[in-house]
Enzyme design. Sequence first.
Site, PDB file in Angstrom:
ATOM      1  CG  ASN A 115      -2.069   1.317  -6.892  1.00 21.05           C
ATOM      2  OD1 ASN A 115      -2.466   2.210  -7.636  1.00 21.05           O
ATOM      3  ND2 ASN A 115      -2.213   0.027  -7.185  1.00 21.05           N
ATOM      4  CD1 TRP A 116      -3.654   6.890  -3.578  1.00 19.51           C
ATOM      5  CD2 TRP A 116      -4.276   8.783  -4.592  1.00 19.51           C
ATOM      6  NE1 TRP A 116      -3.213   7.940  -2.806  1.00 19.51           N
ATOM      7  CE2 TRP A 116      -3.585   9.115  -3.403  1.00 19.51           C
ATOM      8  CE3 TRP A 116      -4.755   9.818  -5.405  1.00 19.51           C
ATOM      9  CZ2 TRP A 116      -3.371  10.437  -3.012  1.00 19.51           C
ATOM     10  CZ3 TRP A 116      -4.539  11.130  -5.009  1.00 19.51           C
ATOM     11  CH2 TRP A 116      -3.858  11.434  -3.825  1.00 19.51           C
ATOM     12  CE  LYS A 117      -5.569  -1.381  -5.710  1.00 25.72           C
ATOM     13  NZ  LYS A 117      -5.871  -2.777  -5.631  1.00 25.72           N
TER      14      LYS A 117
ATOM     15  N   GLY B 139      -6.537  -6.527  -2.227  1.00 28.10           N
ATOM     16  CA  GLY B 139      -7.928  -6.088  -2.123  1.00 28.10           C
ATOM     17  C   GLY B 139      -8.859  -7.132  -1.531  1.00 28.10           C
TER      18      GLY B 139
ATOM     19  CD  GLU C 284       1.146  -4.965  -5.068  1.00 20.67           C
ATOM     20  OE1 GLU C 284       0.826  -4.228  -4.144  1.00 20.67           O
ATOM     21  OE2 GLU C 284       0.670  -4.881  -6.208  1.00 20.67           O
TER      22      GLU C 284
ATOM     23  N   GLY D 231      -2.852  -0.332  -1.344  1.00 16.56           N
ATOM     24  CA  GLY D 231      -3.995   0.054  -2.166  1.00 16.56           C
ATOM     25  C   GLY D 231      -5.070   0.703  -1.318  1.00 16.56           C
ATOM     26  N   GLY D 232      -6.037  -0.099  -0.910  1.00 11.60           N
ATOM     27  CA  GLY D 232      -7.217   0.411  -0.192  1.00 11.60           C
ATOM     28  C   GLY D 232      -6.896   1.349   0.966  1.00 11.60           C
TER      29      GLY D 232
ATOM     30  CD  GLU E 179      -5.783  -3.972  -9.048  1.00  7.49           C
ATOM     31  OE1 GLU E 179      -5.632  -2.789  -9.351  1.00  7.49           O
ATOM     32  OE2 GLU E 179      -6.000  -4.356  -7.873  1.00  7.49           O
TER      33      GLU E 179
ATOM     34  CG  HIS F  39      -0.953  -3.301  -9.711  1.00 14.24           C
ATOM     35  ND1 HIS F  39      -2.119  -4.028  -9.672  1.00 14.24           N
ATOM     36  CD2 HIS F  39      -0.721  -2.875  -8.448  1.00 14.24           C
ATOM     37  CE1 HIS F  39      -2.579  -4.038  -8.424  1.00 14.24           C
ATOM     38  NE2 HIS F  39      -1.753  -3.340  -7.658  1.00 14.24           N
TER      39      HIS F  39
ATOM     40  CB  SER G  73      -4.887  -6.992   2.560  1.00 16.96           C
ATOM     41  OG  SER G  73      -5.791  -7.305   1.507  1.00 16.96           O
TER      42      SER G  73
HETATM   43  C1  PEP Z   1      -2.322  -2.664  -4.514  1.00 12.15           C
HETATM   44  O1  PEP Z   1      -3.148  -2.018  -5.122  1.00 12.15           O
HETATM   45  O2  PEP Z   1      -1.182  -2.712  -4.958  1.00 12.15           O
HETATM   46  C2  PEP Z   1      -2.714  -3.338  -3.267  1.00 12.15           C
HETATM   47  C3  PEP Z   1      -1.820  -4.026  -2.627  1.00 12.15           C
HETATM   48  O3  PEP Z   1      -4.026  -3.200  -2.860  1.00 12.15           O
HETATM   49  P1  PEP Z   1      -4.602  -3.505  -1.385  1.00 12.15           P
HETATM   50  O4  PEP Z   1      -3.674  -2.865  -0.388  1.00 12.15           O
HETATM   51  O5  PEP Z   1      -5.969  -2.883  -1.371  1.00 12.15           O
HETATM   52  O6  PEP Z   1      -4.639  -4.991  -1.215  1.00 12.15           O
END
Ligand code: PEP
Length: 249
Positions: A9-11, A171, A165, A232-233, A97, A95, A211
């Site tokens: 997920n590049w957000k 994050g 999640e 994500g990251g 967010e 998601h 994470s």
């Molecule tokens: C996500 O964006 O779905 C996510 C899990 O982010 P991260 O891996 O950065 O925690």
Amino acid sequence: MRTPVIAGNWKLYKTSGEAKGLIEALLPLIKDVKGVEVIVAPVFTILHRVGELIGGSRVKLSAQNCFWEEEGAFTGEVSPGMLLDAGCSHVIIGHSERRQYFAETDETVNRKTKAAIAAGLKAIVCVGETLEEREEGVMNDVLTRQVTKGLDGLTSLQAVIIAYEPVWAIGTGKTATEAQAQEAHRLIRTVISQKFGVDSSDKVRILYGGSVKPDNVKGLMSQPDIDGALVGGASLKPESFAAIVNFGK
Ligand code: PEP
């Protein structure tokens, strides 16, 4: 046997130029991996471009959100059919967010999920409790509600992937322990089996997100109910995303 899925997920990151660098570096690093479905989810504006960059490779294209109507006077929205037209096979829905900053609810998640599937997309439906909910001891209720309402009215889960999640792990660098993640995944699978039957619950893929990094993916993937990761990251750098895709090596 559930084929593992690793989705990035590049957000709200990556211009088209940056995406080109990322995809060109990523593809050679994952070319030998077998038996893993790989998905990337860029922002809307570069979906078509990333679709061209991944070309005939094994990587699939996902959007990060969609609306439930196909067309109309809905300024700023993007429909499932338009995502298909842009080359997407998948879309992330609900998601945390989006729930947190854009007021998405179980009801909007449900409408989006049904519309995405009706259009021919696969929906990656996100669920997860906040830290407060976990500490109050209502995690099971929250996950049960999100899964039940989010998937309400569906007759099949063939086009659904669930992403668990925990909001406190996204994050933040705090990963759920393998045992915490497994417990939540088990619960989600049980809820699905009660609602859709054992065949569906045996087949549905449940991804962990929060994470995920090259150094914790192996342990998470060793859990019986964890079928992949929503990243994500660590999906923003080719080396770390490739290392996660290569978790089985
Ligand atoms: C996500 O964006 O779905 C996510 C899990 O982010 P991260 O891996 O950065 O925690």
